[in-house]
Scaffold this motif. Structure first.
Motif, mmCIF file in Angstrom:
data_model
loop_
_atom_site.group_PDB
_atom_site.id
_atom_site.type_symbol
_atom_site.label_atom_id
_atom_site.label_comp_id
_atom_site.label_asym_id
_atom_site.label_seq_id
_atom_site.Cartn_x
_atom_site.Cartn_y
_atom_site.Cartn_z
ATOM 1 N N PRO A 29 0.804 -1.233 0.000
ATOM 2 C CA PRO A 29 0.000 0.000 0.000
ATOM 3 C C PRO A 29 0.835 1.279 0.000
ATOM 4 N N LYS A 30 2.072 1.208 0.520
ATOM 5 C CA LYS A 30 2.898 2.412 0.619
ATOM 6 C C LYS A 30 3.851 2.584 -0.556
ATOM 7 N N ALA A 31 3.851 1.643 -1.500
ATOM 8 C CA ALA A 31 4.715 1.791 -2.676
ATOM 9 C C ALA A 31 4.281 3.019 -3.471
ATOM 10 N N ARG A 32 5.255 3.702 -4.046
ATOM 11 C CA ARG A 32 4.948 4.889 -4.831
ATOM 12 C C ARG A 32 4.721 4.514 -6.290
ATOM 13 N N VAL A 33 3.758 5.176 -6.892
ATOM 14 C CA VAL A 33 3.389 4.891 -8.284
ATOM 15 C C VAL A 33 3.406 6.203 -9.067
ATOM 16 N N TRP A 34 4.155 6.213 -10.151
ATOM 17 C CA TRP A 34 4.125 7.367 -11.049
ATOM 18 C C TRP A 34 2.872 7.294 -11.898
ATOM 19 N N VAL A 35 2.110 8.380 -11.912
ATOM 20 C CA VAL A 35 0.864 8.428 -12.673
ATOM 21 C C VAL A 35 0.829 9.717 -13.477
ATOM 22 N N LEU A 36 0.002 9.693 -14.521
ATOM 23 C CA LEU A 36 -0.286 10.891 -15.297
ATOM 24 C C LEU A 36 -1.715 11.317 -14.981
ATOM 25 N N VAL A 37 -1.870 12.543 -14.532
ATOM 26 C CA VAL A 37 -3.178 13.075 -14.167
ATOM 27 C C VAL A 37 -3.610 14.075 -15.237
ATOM 28 N N PRO A 38 -4.696 13.805 -15.971
ATOM 29 C CA PRO A 38 -5.140 14.751 -16.996
ATOM 30 C C PRO A 38 -5.775 15.991 -16.386
ATOM 31 N N PHE A 39 -5.052 17.097 -16.467
ATOM 32 C CA PHE A 39 -5.569 18.377 -15.984
ATOM 33 C C PHE A 39 -5.017 19.453 -16.913
ATOM 34 N N LEU A 40 -5.771 19.742 -17.968
ATOM 35 C CA LEU A 40 -5.320 20.593 -19.067
ATOM 36 C C LEU A 40 -4.192 19.905 -19.829
ATOM 37 N N ILE A 41 -3.141 19.513 -19.101
ATOM 38 C CA ILE A 41 -2.092 18.681 -19.663
ATOM 39 C C ILE A 41 -1.945 17.469 -18.745
ATOM 40 N N PHE A 42 -1.136 16.499 -19.162
ATOM 41 C CA PHE A 42 -0.907 15.334 -18.309
ATOM 42 C C PHE A 42 0.185 15.675 -17.295
ATOM 43 N N LEU A 43 -0.210 15.756 -16.029
ATOM 44 C CA LEU A 43 0.721 16.088 -14.960
ATOM 45 C C LEU A 43 1.310 14.816 -14.368
ATOM 46 N N PRO A 44 2.644 14.679 -14.350
ATOM 47 C CA PRO A 44 3.244 13.501 -13.707
ATOM 48 C C PRO A 44 3.314 13.683 -12.200
ATOM 49 N N LEU A 45 2.774 12.725 -11.461
ATOM 50 C CA LEU A 45 2.817 12.758 -10.004
ATOM 51 C C LEU A 45 3.225 11.392 -9.491
ATOM 52 N N ARG A 46 3.866 11.381 -8.339
ATOM 53 C CA ARG A 46 4.205 10.110 -7.696
ATOM 54 C C ARG A 46 3.360 9.989 -6.442
ATOM 55 N N LEU A 47 2.430 9.042 -6.461
ATOM 56 C CA LEU A 47 1.445 8.906 -5.395
ATOM 57 C C LEU A 47 1.563 7.539 -4.738
ATOM 58 N N PRO A 48 1.123 7.410 -3.491
ATOM 59 C CA PRO A 48 1.140 6.092 -2.846
ATOM 60 C C PRO A 48 0.128 5.154 -3.505
#
Length: 273
Positions: free
Chosen positions: A183-202
Motif C-alpha cells: 500500500p505504501k509503494a509509490r506509483v508514477w501516474v499521469l493526471v489529466p488536468f489541461l495537460i498530463f501532470l506527472p505525479l508520484r502517489l502512494p
C-alpha cells in the motif's frame, strides 16, 4: 482518472508469467475476427464472424448460472434476405462448456483500448505480485480471480445473454493484491488536468481511487456506458485478490523508501545530527 506508468517497487525475479499472459492476450486479440482486416471481406462479414466467435468462446451469464445454451447462434455467414443482408442464424456446430468459457473469455478483448488498458495495469503491478507469490501460485491466483470476477458478475446478472470478455477481472485481482501487500509503494501516474501532470502517489491512493470508481460505476452512477462495461466484475475480482493476498501480508517486505521527487516536487533531504 489517473494513468499509471511505473511503480517504485523493484522485483527480485523476472516476471515470466506476467510477460507470458501479456503475450497471450495480444496474440489472441490479433487472431480475433475483425482485428486484422481481410482483403475483400466486408464489414458485415467481419461482424458476423466476430459474433459467432464470441458466442463460442465468451462467457455468458445466463449460460454460467442456468447452464442454458442457446439453440440458435450466429454461424459467421452472411445471407441476403427480404430486409437486406444479415448474419445467418443456425444451430451451433460446436460443444461449449460454460465453465471453460470463463477461462477463454479472459483472453478476449473488445478493442485496442480495452486490451492496452488491461495490459498496462498488469505490466506495472503484476511483476511484484508474481515476485511475492512465485510463478505457479501467481498463475493460479490470476485464474482464480478471473473466475471469481466472471461468476460474481454472472450471479448479479443471471438473465443476461450478453457476452462477457476481457482480462479486467483477473487484472483487478492483481490490483487488489497489490493494495494489500504494497500500500505504501509509490506509483508514477499521469493526471489529466489541461495537460498530463506527472505525479508520484502512494499505491493505496491510486488503487483505492480506482476501486472506488469501479464501485460507483457498477451501480450505474456517473457513467453512461455502465451497461457495456462489466464494472461489477472489476469489483469482485479486486475483492477476491485482496482476500487471497491477505495471508501473505505479514511476510511481505516493505517497498524501498523513495528519494528525490515526491508528488511532483523534490523532497527536502533529512538533516543528520
Amino acid at each position: 482518472m489517473v494513468i499509471p506508468v511505473h511503480d517504485v517497487n523493484p522485483a527480485r525475479t523476472t516476471p515470466w508469467v506476467t510477460y507470458g499472459l501479456i503475450a497471450a492476450n495480444v496474440l489472441v486479440f490479433l487472431a480475433m475476427p475483425g482485428t486484422v482486416g481481410v482483403p475483400g471481406q466486408s464489414r458485415l462479414a467481419q461482424t458476423c464472424e466476430l459474433h459467432a466467435f464470441l458466442d463460442h468462446y465468451a462467457a455468458v451469464p445466463r449460460e454460467l448460472i442456468h447452464d442454458q445454451l442457446p439453440r440458435l447462434v450466429p454461424t459467421g455467414d452472411v445471407a441476403v434476405g427480404p430486409q437486406g443482408p444479415g448474419c445467418v442464424i443456425g444451430e451451433p456446430g460446436y460443444d461449449k462448456s460454460p465453465v471453460l468459457s470463463v477461462f477463454t473469455a479472459m483472453f478476449l478483448h473488445g478493442g485496442w483500448l480495452h486490451l492496452l488498458g488491461n495490459m498496462l495495469f498488469l505490466l506495472i503491478f503484476g511483476n511484484n505480485i508474481e515476485d511475492r507469490m512465485g510463478h505457479v501460485r501467481y498463475l493460479l491466483f490470476y485464474v482464480v480471480c478471473g473466475y471469481a470476477a466472471g461468476y460474481g458478475f454472472a450471479l448479479l446478472n443471471d438473465d443476461s445473454g450478453d457476452p462477457l470478455i476481457g482480462a479486467s477481472g483477473a487484472v483487478a485481482g492483481v490490483l487488489g493484491a497489490y493494495l494489500v501487500l504494497y500500500p505504501k509503494a509509490r506509483v508514477w501516474v499521469l493526471v489529466p488536468f489541461l495537460i498530463f501532470l506527472p505525479l508520484r502517489l502512494p499505491a493505496w491512493l491510486v488503487l483505492g481511487f480506482w476501486f472506488a470508481l469501479q464501485a460507483v460505476y457498477s451501480s450505474g452512477e456517473g457513467v453512461s456506458d455502465a451497461g457495456t462495461v462489466a464494472y461489477a466484475a472489476h469489483v469482485v475480482g479486486f475483492v477476491a485478490g485482496m482476500l487471497l493476498a491477505w495471508p501473505l501480508k505479514p511476510g511481505t517486505p516493505p517497498p524501498p523508501e523513495p528519494r528525490g521527487l515526491l508528488f511532483g516536487r523534490r523532497a527536502r533531504p533529512r538533516e543528520t545530527w
